[in-house]
Design an enzyme around this catalytic site. Structure first.
Site, PDB file in Angstrom:
ATOM      1  N   GLY A  26     -23.012   0.481  -4.431  1.00  0.00           N
ATOM      2  CA  GLY A  26     -23.475   1.372  -5.494  1.00  0.00           C
ATOM      3  C   GLY A  26     -24.588   0.790  -6.338  1.00  0.00           C
ATOM      4  O   GLY A  26     -25.580   1.454  -6.640  1.00  0.00           O
ATOM      5  N   TYR A  42       0.851  -1.195   0.000  1.00  0.00           N
ATOM      6  CA  TYR A  42       0.000   0.000   0.000  1.00  0.00           C
ATOM      7  C   TYR A  42       0.882   1.239   0.000  1.00  0.00           C
ATOM      8  O   TYR A  42       1.353   1.684   1.041  1.00  0.00           O
ATOM      9  CB  TYR A  42      -0.935   0.006   1.212  1.00  0.00           C
ATOM     10  CG  TYR A  42      -1.936  -1.127   1.239  1.00  0.00           C
ATOM     11  CD1 TYR A  42      -2.166  -1.937   0.133  1.00  0.00           C
ATOM     12  CD2 TYR A  42      -2.657  -1.403   2.398  1.00  0.00           C
ATOM     13  CE1 TYR A  42      -3.074  -2.974   0.177  1.00  0.00           C
ATOM     14  CE2 TYR A  42      -3.574  -2.439   2.451  1.00  0.00           C
ATOM     15  CZ  TYR A  42      -3.775  -3.233   1.335  1.00  0.00           C
ATOM     16  OH  TYR A  42      -4.673  -4.265   1.382  1.00  0.00           O
TER      17      TYR A  42
END
Length: 290
Positions: free
Chosen positions: A219, A69
């Protein structure tokens, strides 16, 4: 600070990773603290630090990160914000994916590389031992026994406490268990995307922690006529909070790690731990997704 503002994550209940590391089930994932494409530093460094500190204030004591990351950025932010860590803070990190650019994640599971990254993660995080070290992906070019076997050596040396796997099948976990004790798995799983259902059910039976990454993909399930939106309105909650409440009710081994780079979104997400779904509401939501 009022009790309600500091106890959100505690409402999610607890789980003992590996039978001995007790964490509040609603944790925090650090991937979104980095730059676009999970590459480079955060857009707002100070807000990233505030997010991590606020998470601890709100009862989060399970933090999921990885060497890839940034790369390295998320681990460095964790140390900057939280070191020295509280006695109850558990940090899980990973190795096994390299970074050649934004959104690029080539796997690399050679034993010498996994060892190098574990040593570097210890240094970046400021730890003597990593509580949960996860193989980020199984490298198809390297024998599984070499990859998991190296993590077992690091465990025997006292450098990592527990071993986990990411993006695996039930058969792959069973194969890895012939080499070392596997205490957790981390797969893509949310209300909308449930390809890992078999792994989740098996993990529940085995008492293995299941860490769903990307837990808030709602979504495609929201909208004026969506059962998710209607239920959220009925419970005076956001769809994201309802999705987290569904995950927590789905299995006692579920350890969701919603990530965000905003304190406001963090506080909003953690309120999902305080929402109780009835069995009927849970079944209604379970009919959504795939």
């Amino acid at each position: 600070m009022t009790t309600s503002s500091t106890s959100s994550a505690h409402a999610s209940g607890t789980f003992r990773i590996g039978g001995d590391l007790e964490v509040n089930r609603l944790g925090y994932g650090t991937m979104q603290l980095t730059g676009p494409g999970v590459w480079g530093p955060p857009k707002d460094h100070d807000e990233a630090i505030r997010v991590l500190k606020r998470a601890v204030e709100l009862g989060v004591n399970f933090f999921d990160t990885a060497d890839s990351y940034g790369p390295y950025v998320a681990e460095e932010l964790l140390k900057e914000a939280l070191h020295p860590y509280g006695d109850d803070v558990v940090i899980a990190t990973k190795a096994g994916l390299t970074r050649t650019g934004p959104n690029e994640w080539p796997p690399l599971g050679r034993p010498e590389y996994l060892r190098q990254e574990a040593e570097m993660s210890l240094r970046r995080l400021g730890l003597d031992r990593i509580d949960l070290f996860q193989l980020h992906r199984i490298d198809p070019q390297v024998p599984l026994e070499d990859q998991v076997g190296e993590l077992k050596k690091l465990q025997d040396e006292g450098k990592i406490r527990h071993i986990g796997l990411s993006e695996v099948t039930v058969d792959e976990v069973k194969a890895a268990q012939q080499i070392a004790t596997i205490v957790s798995v981390q797969n893509l799983y949310n209300l909308q995307k449930r390809d890992a259902e078999e792994l989740l059910d098996w993990s529940t039976e085995q008492g293995i922690g299941f860490i769903p990454w990307f837990p808030l993909a709602t979504g495609g399930l929201t909208g004026a006529d969506s059962p998710l939106s209607e239920l959220a309105e009925r419970k005076q909650a956001s769809p994201a909070q309802i999705a987290l409440a569904w995950l927590l009710k789905r299995s006692p081994v579920m350890l969701p790690i919603p990530g965000t780079s905003s304190v406001a979104h963090l506080e909003d997400n953690l309120r999902g731990a305080e929402i109780e779904l009835t069995d009927d509401e849970f079944e209604e939501l379970s009919k959504l997704g795939s």
